[in-house]
Each structure stands twice: as structure tokens, then as C-alpha cells.
Design an enzyme around this catalytic site. Structure first.
Site, short mmCIF file in Angstrom:
data_model
loop_
_atom_site.label_atom_id
_atom_site.label_comp_id
_atom_site.label_asym_id
_atom_site.label_seq_id
_atom_site.Cartn_x
_atom_site.Cartn_y
_atom_site.Cartn_z
N ASP A 11 0.86 -1.19 0.00
CA ASP A 11 0.00 0.00 0.00
C ASP A 11 0.90 1.23 0.00
O ASP A 11 2.08 1.16 0.35
CB ASP A 11 -0.89 0.00 1.25
CG ASP A 11 -1.78 1.25 1.33
OD1 ASP A 11 -2.20 1.75 0.27
OD2 ASP A 11 -2.03 1.73 2.45
N SER A 12 0.32 2.37 -0.37
CA SER A 12 1.08 3.62 -0.31
C SER A 12 1.46 3.96 1.13
O SER A 12 2.40 4.72 1.37
CB SER A 12 0.24 4.75 -0.90
OG SER A 12 -0.98 4.84 -0.20
N CYS A 74 -4.00 -1.10 -2.11
CA CYS A 74 -4.14 0.35 -2.24
C CYS A 74 -5.01 0.59 -3.47
O CYS A 74 -4.70 0.08 -4.55
CB CYS A 74 -2.76 0.97 -2.42
SG CYS A 74 -2.76 2.72 -2.86
N GLU A 159 -5.85 10.14 9.02
CA GLU A 159 -4.50 10.05 9.62
C GLU A 159 -4.41 10.88 10.90
O GLU A 159 -3.70 10.53 11.84
CB GLU A 159 -3.46 10.54 8.61
CG GLU A 159 -3.52 9.72 7.33
CD GLU A 159 -2.18 9.27 6.83
OE1 GLU A 159 -1.21 9.99 7.04
OE2 GLU A 159 -2.12 8.18 6.23
N CYS A 191 -11.13 3.77 -1.00
CA CYS A 191 -9.82 4.25 -0.56
C CYS A 191 -9.55 3.60 0.79
O CYS A 191 -10.47 3.46 1.60
CB CYS A 191 -9.86 5.77 -0.41
SG CYS A 191 -8.40 6.46 0.41
N HIS A 193 -8.35 4.57 3.42
CA HIS A 193 -8.56 5.36 4.64
C HIS A 193 -10.04 5.56 4.99
O HIS A 193 -10.36 5.85 6.14
CB HIS A 193 -7.92 6.73 4.48
CG HIS A 193 -6.43 6.71 4.58
ND1 HIS A 193 -5.64 5.92 3.77
CD2 HIS A 193 -5.58 7.37 5.41
CE1 HIS A 193 -4.37 6.10 4.10
NE2 HIS A 193 -4.31 6.98 5.08
N1 DGL Z 1 -3.92 4.04 -0.15
C1 DGL Z 1 -4.56 5.08 -0.91
C2 DGL Z 1 -5.82 4.51 -1.58
O1 DGL Z 1 -6.36 3.50 -1.17
C3 DGL Z 1 -4.95 6.26 -0.04
C4 DGL Z 1 -3.78 7.06 0.47
C5 DGL Z 1 -2.99 7.71 -0.65
O2 DGL Z 1 -3.48 8.67 -1.28
O3 DGL Z 1 -1.88 7.25 -0.89
O4 DGL Z 1 -6.26 5.05 -2.57
#
Ligand code: DGL
Length: 272
Positions: A11-12, A74, A159, A191, A193
Site C-alpha cells: 500500500d502507499s 491500495c 490520519e 480508498c 482510509h
Molecule cells: N492508499 C490510498 C488509496 O487507497 C490512499 C492514500 C494515498 O493517497 O496514498 O487510494
């Protein structure tokens, strides 16, 4: 035969830990290797080429560590990079968008036409621009309309831990106005988050909208796609390693929020 090589998730950042939890529940004997590219987060505001470059590095890193299967946990990286790397990895590869789209179509099916309206996709700007959810939903249910809504502030709010206060409520009211007007029967939390803001989003959309997130459906899809010969057999529980490219105290705190327990063992790594 038992294959002890890890299943890798990428994931990012640390939002994909909700997918990691779902996979650990579903496949408890598997060793899991998680990589959060916290040094380069967020991906959701970046261009497709940059996200592809980052994702290719992360995936190569995980393959070098002997991953036997890969989950792109992600949404943004799945939307922008999965098509480009699909044929190059040589191990089973799964993103979160197809399982999320399937879960949304199934949720709509369960309503049996009692509610009209589009499936709303709530996601980052990059995921929305790609229309990856729209394409995945159309492939499963061509006649179902889809509306994409970017909600970029939900990422920093999650966050910060501001998921249920008046700031989160105001952002949700503003972002979700069109979804409320359209009377969407189903909304996908597209997403990593957004599940943290689920209560606020549900409150803003009202009881007529069912919320869907992709963590459990991704774990179920992984279970279906993992061949017998690649599975690690029990009875011993699998081990989990958590790698990140930046490991500040803040990241540890945020990781704990997604993990649902203290993230004590984040290992710092560098992507060459
Ligand atoms: N992990 C990213 C997503 O699911 C969200 C956070 C980011 O923008 O990197 O799209």
C-alpha cells in the site's frame, strides 16, 4: 507439500493494514509481508506515471523477498498500476478494485431493485480520474450507473484521527451532497482510509445508502485465487512482518489505528 513463502501486500502507506487484517483472518496459516510506502504517501494526489513508477519499485522489492502472491492493498495503486504490471509479475496478483466492485454489485443485488440510483464510488482524485471502479462495475453489471466522487480530505482526516468530529462531518456533508441528491443505494469506500470515517459517511448519506468496503472481499478473492500448491498448511499460525519506507512516531500511531492494535514492529526499509 506446504509453501511457507510469504503473501505480500503493498500500500502507499498503512491504510492497507485493514486488508492485511482481513487476509490474516481468512488465511491464518499464511506468512504475510506488508510494505507501506510511507515515505512517498500520498499516492492519491499524484500522476499515473509517478504512481506506476512507485508501484513497480515496491512490487520488485517484494518479489525479491520471495513473495508467492501479491496483493495491491491500495486503491490508487490498483487503479493506476495494476494493468501495467499484471503480465510481468509471474505470481498470482490481486488488487482491491475488482473485489470492491463485486461487493458493491452484490450489495445492490441484495436490495432487489427496492432502491433506484447509481453506485457511488468515493475515492482519491487519482482513482476517480482513472474511472477504474466504473470500468470494473460495468464489467459485472453493464446497466448500473456509477458516480465517482473524490474526497481527498478524508485521507488526512483519517490520519489525524479526526474521523468523527465536526470537521469530518463538514467535509462529508460537502463531498457527499451530490451522492445524497442522487439517492445512491450503494456507496463504495474506494480508498484504504475511508473505512475509518465510516460512521461519519453513513451519518451524512443516511440509512438509504449501504456502504461497502473491499477488505473482506479482497481476502475472499485471494482465498479463491491461491492455488493449493502455494498454500502454507497449518496448524502453526502464520507470521506477519510490517515494512515501511518511513517510520516516524506519527506513522506508528496511524498504523495502530488501522491495525486495531499497537504497531510495535515496523521495520524501516529503503526502496532502491
Ligand atoms: N492508499 C490510498 C488509496 O487507497 C490512499 C492514500 C494515498 O493517497 O496514498 O487510494
Amino acid at each position: 507439500m506446504s509453501d511457507s513463502r510469504p503473501i505480500a501486500l503493498f500500500d502507499s502507506g498503512v491504510g492497507g493494514l485493514t486488508v492485511l487484517n482481513a487476509v490474516a483472518r481468512r488465511l491464518p496459516h499464511e506468512n504475510l509481508l506488508y510494505l507501506g510506502d510511507t515515505a512517498r504517501l500520498p499516492y492519491g494526489t499524484k500522476s499515473p506515471l509517478t504512481v506506476q513508477r512507485y508501484a513497480i519499485k515496491a512490487v520488485s522489492f517484494l518479489l525479491e523477498r520471495d513473495a508467492k502472491a501479491l496483493v495491491i492493498a491500495c486503491n490508487t495503486a490498483t487503479a493506476l498500476a495494476l494493468p501495467a504490471i499484471r503480465d510481468q509479475v509471474g505470481v498470482p496478483l490481486l488488487g482491491v478494485i475488482e473485489p470492491g466492485a463485486r461487493a458493491a454489485v452484490e450489495a445492490l443485488g441484495r436490495l432487489k431493485g427496492r432502491r433506484e440510483g447509481p453506485i457511488a464510488v468515493l475515492a482519491t482524485e487519482a482513482t476517480v480520474a482513472s474511472n477504474a471502479y466504473g470500468l470494473a462495475i460495468s464489467a459485472l453489471a453493464p446497466s448500473v450507473p456509477v458516480m465517482n466522487v473524490a474526497c481527498p480530505l478524508f485521507v488526512p482526516l483519517a490520519e489525524e484521527g479526526w474521523t468523527e468530529n465536526e470537521v469530518a462531518a463538514a467535509a462529508a456533508e460537502r463531498y457527499l451532497e451530490a451522492v445524497r441528491r442522487a439517492g445512491a443505494p450503494v456507496a463504495v469506500l474506494g480508498c484504504t482510509h475511508y473505512p475509518l470515517l465510516k460512521r461519519t459517511i453513513a451519518h451524512s448519506l443516511g440509512p438509504q445508502t449501504v456502504l461497502v468496503d473491499s477488505a473482506d472481499s479482497t481476502a475472499a478473492a485471494l482465498d479463491r485465487m491461491l492455488p493449493e500448491k502455494l498454500r502454507r498448511l497449518g496448524p502453526a499460525a502464520g507470521e506477519t512482518r510490517l515494512l515501511v519506507t518511513d517510520a516516524s512516531e506519527r506513522i506508528r500511531k496511524v498504523a495502530g489505528r488501522f491495525l486495531g492494535r499497537e504497531a510495535t514492529s515496523l521495520e524501516l526499509v529503503d526502496l532502491p
